[in-house]
Design an enzyme around this catalytic site. Structure first.
Site, PDB file in Angstrom:
ATOM      1  N   ASP A  68       0.849  -1.187   0.000  1.00 46.27           N
ATOM      2  CA  ASP A  68       0.000   0.000   0.000  1.00 46.27           C
ATOM      3  C   ASP A  68       0.886   1.239   0.000  1.00 46.27           C
ATOM      4  O   ASP A  68       2.095   1.151   0.231  1.00 46.27           O
ATOM      5  CB  ASP A  68      -1.017  -0.008   1.149  1.00 46.27           C
ATOM      6  CG  ASP A  68      -0.382  -0.036   2.528  1.00 46.27           C
ATOM      7  OD1 ASP A  68       0.832  -0.302   2.618  1.00 46.27           O
ATOM      8  OD2 ASP A  68      -1.090   0.210   3.513  1.00 46.27           O
ATOM      9  N   TYR A  70       2.889   4.760   0.845  1.00 46.20           N
ATOM     10  CA  TYR A  70       3.503   5.314   2.050  1.00 46.20           C
ATOM     11  C   TYR A  70       2.459   6.129   2.811  1.00 46.20           C
ATOM     12  O   TYR A  70       1.626   6.806   2.208  1.00 46.20           O
ATOM     13  CB  TYR A  70       4.672   6.214   1.688  1.00 46.20           C
ATOM     14  CG  TYR A  70       5.835   5.498   1.027  1.00 46.20           C
ATOM     15  CD1 TYR A  70       6.476   4.435   1.647  1.00 46.20           C
ATOM     16  CD2 TYR A  70       6.313   5.912  -0.214  1.00 46.20           C
ATOM     17  CE1 TYR A  70       7.552   3.796   1.046  1.00 46.20           C
ATOM     18  CE2 TYR A  70       7.385   5.282  -0.819  1.00 46.20           C
ATOM     19  CZ  TYR A  70       8.007   4.217  -0.182  1.00 46.20           C
ATOM     20  OH  TYR A  70       9.069   3.585  -0.782  1.00 46.20           O
ATOM     21  N   PHE A  81       6.700   2.368  -4.202  1.00 48.57           N
ATOM     22  CA  PHE A  81       8.069   2.552  -3.694  1.00 48.57           C
ATOM     23  C   PHE A  81       8.633   3.953  -3.937  1.00 48.57           C
ATOM     24  O   PHE A  81       9.687   4.295  -3.416  1.00 48.57           O
ATOM     25  CB  PHE A  81       9.034   1.505  -4.283  1.00 48.57           C
ATOM     26  CG  PHE A  81       8.709   0.099  -3.874  1.00 48.57           C
ATOM     27  CD1 PHE A  81       8.942  -0.342  -2.582  1.00 48.57           C
ATOM     28  CD2 PHE A  81       8.151  -0.783  -4.789  1.00 48.57           C
ATOM     29  CE1 PHE A  81       8.640  -1.640  -2.204  1.00 48.57           C
ATOM     30  CE2 PHE A  81       7.839  -2.090  -4.415  1.00 48.57           C
ATOM     31  CZ  PHE A  81       8.091  -2.514  -3.115  1.00 48.57           C
ATOM     32  N   HIS A 190      11.269  -9.026   0.580  1.00 55.87           N
ATOM     33  CA  HIS A 190      10.918  -7.609   0.492  1.00 55.87           C
ATOM     34  C   HIS A 190      12.125  -6.754   0.880  1.00 55.87           C
ATOM     35  O   HIS A 190      12.925  -7.150   1.737  1.00 55.87           O
ATOM     36  CB  HIS A 190       9.744  -7.314   1.443  1.00 55.87           C
ATOM     37  CG  HIS A 190       9.075  -6.014   1.173  1.00 55.87           C
ATOM     38  ND1 HIS A 190       9.532  -4.819   1.699  1.00 55.87           N
ATOM     39  CD2 HIS A 190       7.980  -5.707   0.432  1.00 55.87           C
ATOM     40  CE1 HIS A 190       8.736  -3.843   1.283  1.00 55.87           C
ATOM     41  NE2 HIS A 190       7.802  -4.348   0.518  1.00 55.87           N
TER      42      HIS A 190
END
Length: 224
Positions: A68, A70, A81, A190
């Site tokens: 989701d 930031y 990102f 991740h």
């Protein structure tokens, strides 16, 4: 429930018209509109679907899947990102840039705005497209996942070859939507500080993506 205007998805409109005309998609829009009345929601309305406008289907050759947006003020701007220029790098993006530098042997970009990736054909898609301020995962299970699953499925079905970069367990669960015989799947841990040591470091996703693109006669991405 009053009708809400459907979003303009640009060239993606034909691919996704069936989804955005479903009742569940209207319900998402109402949920987000009501959430904005109570607290800040990121990204701003004009940037929720920004990834689709920067990377139309005919240019797309890589999908980089996030979770989701930031949840800090001024960070989210519609690209997974990515943060706007001038915004400090979040920890996951710092680690992405470290791996990028190690993979390609060059200094990483001086800022965290990944629009230059998007403009080359990297669809920077989150599985959930909105979030409440300082409340990570607050808009999970409201319907966004159904919509973004449909996006992934359409890309798998309609494109001849796409590189799917799946970081972390949440992203890797989407592999079932992708035809692995036709497309390239690059999966690893991740890049967050909690997960990078489990296999993100040394995974070389950027050079691997370019190698797969070359093998299929597609232009490489200029990551730097």
């Amino acid at each position: 429930m009053c009708a809400i205007d459907l979003p303009d998805l640009g060239s993606w409109q034909d691919w996704l018209a069936e989804e955005i005309n479903q009742p569940y998609f209207q319900q998402i829009q109402h949920f987000v509109a009501q959430a904005r009345q109570k607290s800040p929601v990121f990204p701003p309305p004009s940037q929720i679907f920004r990834a689709f406008h920067l990377t139309p289907p005919h240019t797309m050759r890589v999908l980089l899947l996030g979770q989701d947006p930031y949840h800090g003020e001024g960070q989210a701007h519609g690209l997974s990102f990515s943060v706007p220029q001038g915004c400090p790098l979040p920890p996951s993006l710092r680690n992405i840039f470290k791996e990028l530098a190690a993979d390609l042997g060059q200094d990483p970009p001086p800022h965290g705005d990944l629009s230059h990736w998007a403009s080359q054909g990297v669809l920077l898609l989150n599985t959930v497209l909105t979030v409440e301020a300082h409340q990570p995962h607050s808009h999970r299970n409201q319907g966004w996942e159904r919509f973004t699953d449909a996006v992934i499925q359409q890309i798998s079905d309609r494109t001849d070859h796409t590189v799917f970069i799946l970081w972390g367990n949440e992203a890797q669960r989407k592999a079932k939507l992708i035809n692995g015989d036709r497309h390239t799947l690059l999966a690893s841990a991740h890049p967050s500080p909690l997960g990078a040591y489990r296999g993100f470091w040394g995974s070389r996703p950027f050079s691997q993506a370019n190698a797969a693109l070359r093998a299929h006669g597609q232009p490489e991405i200029q990551w730097l």
